[in-house]
Structures are given as structure tokens and as C-alpha cells.
Design a protein around this motif. Structure first.
Motif: not given
Length: 455
Positions: A234, A252, A257, A248, A260
């Protein structure tokens, strides 16, 4: 040859010294020694610390530091009993536990606004903390003592001034916010300072069994410094202090991070701190809208930025928000994926087909009835002998079962022949004309030759 071997040996020794010294945690990758090794004993190149961590450091690979350990502390008041005074430094003595006297823990009087404070030896970006809460039952009602931490606030300031709230507890439980509270700033943003203060909103006793303020080692980040930059999918890059992930991976966002992104156009990276998708045209994937592309289209709209309208001839509304397809079918007279093809139904061929079908059915029924009637007529399904016998009986005008028969016997050749050859019942009244017909049909065209036979 000997000078070359000596040079190689010297390089290997230097690498070994660097790997075993306090400048390498090895981590990933091992060869460049980019991380510090916070071990009290040897640092293994493959596993990190082979034994205990250096004082103040802990974690599976000694990757996090408690900057509050053995620092200067204060509190609003000191509670004491026959055993001892429960002073403020007991919260940073490095002894973790949950019982007032065994650990031991800090304890204030029942102040109007109880508080506890630690002054750090340097300025840090404070983001993560850990508090060990008391679990015994206490008070006149003998309820869990942990409930006294309900609603506590942790703030960060500089030289005991300019405090900024990092965390506010929202627990409302008889058991409190938990035995061990692993927290981070509510807004996922660190606070920079050298003073940390914990306070209660209302008058109550404040008890803290241990307070730990964590700073990550290089190459680590996360709530408990449990994520490694070079291995975590991530995060592309951490800051110099391991406080947070600076860049990130696509899709992310957040300090760690761990959040979503929405449906940004073609999976473009959203803003790491706000989750906002790039202001492109379009900003969002088909079927989504909003600054972070997390909102679906309103019913009846679809497409990029939700600006297209579903076809009114969709049988079921709304249409698919991503493709605009009428997934429930179309209304009569329309067809196609989007029900945008209009057509008129021609019933002429249908009518002709129905008429032809009725005529053919009627013909088949009529033919079936005719065949059935023919098969039901007398004599059609019997042999010659039976037919002759039945015919004789039928045309016998004296037969008791057929009293009203009017057919003349000479119209049937067999019956007539039987009659004229019967000596007991001569039948002499046969018309000559009828006799000639019968005679011709039975004897052929040469009637004169066989005439004596009949007479």
C-alpha cells in the motif's frame, strides 16, 4: 593473486562489522544497511534483533520507540493511602500492568478536572499512543475502575502551551474504553510538540497504569509501527522518521495508506490526505460522482459524471448506472441494448397464418369424419360370405326384423339368383328388363350362351 584475495577479505570484514554494528537493522534490503538496529544484543542480518531491544525500544524487530519512558511528569494531585503515594512518574516507569498496587499506577484526587502530563526531552511528531488502564473494581459502588477513563482527551503542546487535541474518547461503558488502549489521532494527522497531556472532562479520579508514546524506526509506519515501507504493497515511500507513508499506491489514501480511494477515472491516484480524485474530465468512472467518486448516480442517470439520462422506454427503471443498458427489457415497440430502436409490428402475416391454419384444421377434421362414416357403413369390413348372407337377410321382405323394407329383391343379383333357382319359391314376376340386367352382370356380355343355366 594474494593482494586481490586480501582486498576481498577486507571488504567482507567491513560489511560484517557494519551489519553487526548499531547502524544496520538489515531489514530490506540487507546489503545497504539503510535501517538502524535497535537491539541490546547482536543484530542478525536476516531476522533483526537476536535478543532484547535497546531500552525504550520494543516490537517484534525493535522497530518502535517509547519516547515517554522515564520522562518528567506531572498530575493535578496525588492520591495516597496507607501503602503509598500514587505519583505521576508511575505511568512512565516501564512497568506495564492493570492493578493499582502491583503495577503500580498513578492516581489523582477527585479533582474538578483531573489531568496528567509528560514533558519529553525533544520535539516529536506524536501520532500513536498506548495506555494501560486499571481493571480492578473500586469506589463505593464497587464498579470497574476502567470506566473512569471514559471520555478522556489526549492533547499535544509545546512547553505546556498551545495544546492541540489529538484524540478524544467517545466510550460510554461501565468497563471503560478497554484494558489496553491503542490509539492514534482522530483525524489521522500527527501533532508536533514536546508536551503531552491527558485529562478528564468532569470531576473524577484519574488513574493511569502506563502511558507509552510511540515513534517508529526508519522504514516502519502504522498505528503500532507494524508496517514496513519496503514490503507493504500500500505504501511506496515513508518519511524520514517512519511517522507516515508519504506516497500511497494507486487506489489507497490516509496516513497509513489503509483507506481505499473511490472510483477515480481509470484508477488514477486520489489525494493521500483528502481522498479527492484528480480534477480530470471526467473525474470519476462511469456510474459515480462526487469529489472522491464514492457516490453512485441518482436513479435515472448514468455514464461519466452521471450526466446522461436513461432511455424513457426502458421497461424497468433505472437503467444500469455504468453502461446505461436497459437490463429489464424494453417497452413494446422498442428494442436494443438502450431501447433506442423503434419499430412497428406488422400483423398481416400473423392473420394470414392464422386463417390458413384454421382452414387446414377444418379440412383435416372433415376428412377424418368422412373416413369414419365410411368405416361405419354395413358390409364394409366383412368378407364375401358374410356380406351375401347379410344381404339376403336384408332384402328378405318377409324377414320379421325388417318389416318395412320396400327394396325389390331383383335389384341384388345374389338375392335374385337364389330366388329364381329355388324350386319351392319360384319368383316369376321379375320384370324382363331387370332380369336382363342381372343376367348380364353375372354371366358377362355373352348372355345367350349361359341363359339355359339360369333358366
Amino acid at each position: 593473486m594474494m593482494p586481490q584475495m586480501f582486498l576481498i577479505f577486507t571488504i567482507l570484514m567491513l560489511l560484517a562489522v557494519k551489519a553487526d554494528g548499531q547502524t544496520c537493522r538489515f531489514g530490506h534490503p540487507a546489503a545497504d544497511c539503510q535501517y538502524n538496529c535497535n537491539c541490546a544484543e547482536n543484530c542478525d542480518r536476516q531476522t533483526g534483533c537476536a535478543g532484547n531491544c535497546t531500552a525504550g525500544w520494543d516490537g517484534p524487530t525493535c522497530q518502535r520507540r517509547n519516547v515517554a519512558l522515564h520522562q518528567t511528569t506531572y498530575q493535578s494531585s496525588d492520591y495516597n493511602d496507607t501503602e503509598r503515594f500514587y505519583t505521576s512518574e508511575l505511568a512512565v516507569d516501564g512497568k506495564v500492568g492493570h492493578y493499582l498496587q502491583e503495577t503500580p499506577c498513578t492516581h489523582t484526587q477527585n479533582d474538578l478536572r483531573s489531568w496528567w502530563m509528560v514533558t519529553l526531552n525533544n520535539t516529536y511528531s506524536i501520532y500513536r499512543f498506548q495506555i494501560y488502564n486499571r481493571v480492578e473494581k473500586c469506589g463505593t459502588l464497587y464498579k470497574p475502575c476502567g470506566r473512569r477513563l471514559n471520555g478522556f482527551t489526549l492533547s499535544v503542546g509545546t512547553n505546556n502551551q498551545s495544546y492541540s487535541t489529538c484524540y478524544t474518547d467517545t466510550t460510554d461503558s461501565d468497563y471503560g474504553p478497554g484494558n489496553i488502549i491503542n490509539g492514534r489521532c482522530n483525524d489521522s494527522k500527527p501533532r508536533t510538540g514536546n508536551t503531552v497531556r491527558i485529562s478528564l472532562p468532569l470531576g473524577s479520579f484519574l488513574t493511569l497504569c502506563e502511558v507509552r508514546l510511540f515513534v517508529c524506526s526508519e522504514g516502519w509506519y502504522g498505528v503500532m509501527c507494524d508496517k514496513e515501507c519496503v514490503t507493504d504493497t500500500h505504501c511506496f515511500q515513508c518519511d524520514d522518521h517512519g511517522l507516515r507513508c508519504e506516497k500511497c499506491a494507486n487506489g489507497r489514501w490516509g496516513t497509513d495508506c489503509d483507506e481505499g480511494c473511490g472510483h477515480c477515472w481509470i484508477n488514477t491516484a486520489c489525494d493521500k490526505d483528502t481522498s479527492e480524485c484528480p480534477n480530470l474530465s471526467p473525474r470519476c468512472e462511469s456510474g459515480f460522482q462526487g469529489y472522491n467518486c464514492t457516490l453512485t448516480c441518482q436513479p435515472g442517470l448514468w455514464g461519466d459524471n452521471c450526466v446522461r439520462t436513461c432511455n424513457e422506454y426502458c421497461l424497468e427503471q433505472p437503467c444500469n448506472a455504468q453502461t446505461g443498458a436497459c437490463e429489464g427489457g424494453c417497452q413494446p415497440g422498442h428494442a436494443g441494448k438502450f431501447c433506442d430502436i423503434e419499430f412497428t409490428v406488422d400483423y398481416t402475416n400473423v392473420i394470414i397464418g392464422c386463417v390458413v391454419g384454421v382452414i387446414l384444421a377444418a379440412a383435416l377434421i372433415t376428412l377424418s369424419v368422412v373416413l369414419w362414416v365410411k368405416r361405419r357403413q354395413p358390409g364394409q369390413s366383412q368378407g364375401p360370405a358374410a356380406s351375401a348372407e347379410n344381404t339376403a337377410v336384408t332384402h328378405d321382405v318377409s324377414h320379421p326384423d325388417v318389416p318395412n323394407r320396400t327394396r325389390e329383391p331383383w335389384t341384388d343379383p345374389v338375392t335374385y339368383y337364389n330366388m329364381i333357382t329355388d324350386e319351392e319359391h319360384p319368383y316369376e314376376t321379375v320384370p324382363e328388363k331387370e332380369y336382363d340386367k342381372i343376367r348380364s352382370s353375372r354371366l358377362g356380355t355373352d348372355a345367350d350362351t349361359n341363359y339355359t343355366t339360369l333358366t
